[in-house]
Write a protein that holds these residues in place. Structure first.
Motif, PDB file in Angstrom:
ATOM      1  N   HIS A   1      34.213  49.002  44.157  1.00 57.41           N
ATOM      2  CA  HIS A   1      34.300  47.632  44.945  1.00 57.41           C
ATOM      3  C   HIS A   1      34.074  48.030  47.070  1.00 57.41           C
ATOM      4  CE1 HIS A   1      36.504  44.683  42.182  1.00 57.41           C
ATOM      5  NE2 HIS A   1      35.573  44.984  41.940  1.00 57.41           N
TER       6      HIS A   1
ATOM      7  N   ILE B   1      30.199  50.197  46.731  1.00 55.59           N
ATOM      8  CA  ILE B   1      29.157  48.773  45.981  1.00 55.59           C
ATOM      9  C   ILE B   1      29.550  47.783  47.417  1.00 55.59           C
ATOM     10  CG2 ILE B   1      28.330  47.876  44.097  1.00 55.59           C
ATOM     11  CD1 ILE B   1      29.358  49.770  42.307  1.00 55.59           C
ATOM     12  N   GLY B   2      30.402  47.611  47.483  1.00 55.01           N
ATOM     13  CA  GLY B   2      30.444  45.914  47.494  1.00 55.01           C
ATOM     14  C   GLY B   2      31.479  44.593  47.313  1.00 55.01           C
ATOM     15  N   PRO B   3      31.734  43.829  47.688  1.00 50.23           N
ATOM     16  CA  PRO B   3      32.831  43.439  47.277  1.00 50.23           C
ATOM     17  C   PRO B   3      32.907  42.492  46.217  1.00 50.23           C
ATOM     18  CG  PRO B   3      31.165  41.825  48.523  1.00 50.23           C
ATOM     19  CD  PRO B   3      30.623  43.261  48.676  1.00 50.23           C
ATOM     20  N   PRO B   4      33.543  42.377  44.844  1.00 45.86           N
ATOM     21  CA  PRO B   4      33.509  41.763  43.455  1.00 45.86           C
ATOM     22  C   PRO B   4      32.398  40.037  44.048  1.00 45.86           C
ATOM     23  CG  PRO B   4      35.152  41.123  44.342  1.00 45.86           C
ATOM     24  CD  PRO B   4      35.234  41.903  45.006  1.00 45.86           C
ATOM     25  N   PRO B   5      31.711  39.647  43.328  1.00 46.63           N
ATOM     26  CA  PRO B   5      30.968  38.627  43.173  1.00 46.63           C
ATOM     27  C   PRO B   5      30.565  37.472  42.869  1.00 46.63           C
ATOM     28  CG  PRO B   5      30.502  39.670  40.492  1.00 46.63           C
ATOM     29  CD  PRO B   5      30.607  40.574  41.788  1.00 46.63           C
TER      30      PRO B   5
END
Lengths: 72, 174
Positions: B95, B98-102
């Motif tokens: 996270h 890559i970025g916040p969870p969907p």
């Protein structure tokens, strides 16, 4: 890890219930990672084909699996 | 199943689902349900407060580690630890990189434990001879279900004592 923890962990890994649970959990982790990275790739402009190539599956398969949840 | 659920009980389930969405958990657990019964103004909230339990305690228990956002239950995280994998650490790193969870697009589904709690709440209702299922029956069901929630054990919330307080609170409410 202390010796007691190592022994406990080893015993757990040998037990089918724990081992099978770990295998199922690993699959969930892999799915989550795949979802994150497919979204990541699409945001960077990757084509479905390129993503499929990396995952070792067909373009249709990855599109079918992920396109809907990425639509919004 | 929800036919016997009174308005408060139904609302607490809705709050639980909404919380799971907010936390980006694809799965609704009894811990989410507990926040639900606490946040709806009913008998369960009074009883839980009486044990010194606060919203932040319950939300903390429901939030858990990052692995929950991958849909993992605590026993699955523990199982992975036996093969040398730290699932919370792995998900946290993913996270961060890559970025916040969907967001959870589909309605978060109930896990087996939650379904069991909801079924048990109907049993609590009939066992106590009450007619309308309230938040207190869900609370007692959470306490009757296995495995017991660590937070409740830590605060000494036993099923017997909670039941006693539920009955007192109901008498007071009239």
């Amino acid at each position: 890890m202390s010796e007691v923890h190592e022994l406990t962990a080893a015993a757990g890994a040998a037990d089918p219930r724990t081992g099978l649970r770990a295998a199922a959990a690993l699959r969930k982790l892999a799915e989550h990672l795949e979802r994150l990275q497919v979204r990541n790739a699409r945001e960077r402009g990757w084509s479905w084909q390129a993503i499929a190539d990396e995952l070792g599956v067909s373009r249709q398969a990855v599109h079918q699996k992920h396109a809907r949840s990425l639509r919004d | 199943m929800f036919k016997r659920f009174g308005r408060d009980a139904g609302q607490s389930v809705a709050v639980a689902v909404s919380l799971a969405r907010e936390l980006r958990h694809p799965v609704v657990r009894p811990e989410h349900l507990l926040v639900g019964v606490f946040r709806v103004d009913g008998v369960a909230a009074k009883v839980l407060s009486g044990f010194g339990i606060q919203d932040s305690d319950l939300v903390g228990a429901a939030t858990g580690g990052p692995a929950r956002q991958a849909g993992l239950a605590d026993d699955e995280v523990a199982a992975l630890r036996t093969v040398g994998i730290d699932a919370d650490d792995m998900v946290r790193r993913a996270h961060e990189a890559i970025g916040p969870p969907p967001a959870v697009n589909r309605r978060p589904r109930f896990d087996g434990g939650t379904v069991r709690v909801l079924e048990l709440s109907l049993r609590e209702l009939s066992r106590l001879g009450h007619r309308r299922l309230g938040t207190e029956h869900i609370l007692l069901a959470v306490l009757a279900a296995q495995p017991r929630l660590a937070l409740l054990d830590e605060r000494g919330v036993s099923h017997a004592e909670a039941e006693r307080r539920v009955l007192v609170a109901r008498r007071r409410a009239g």
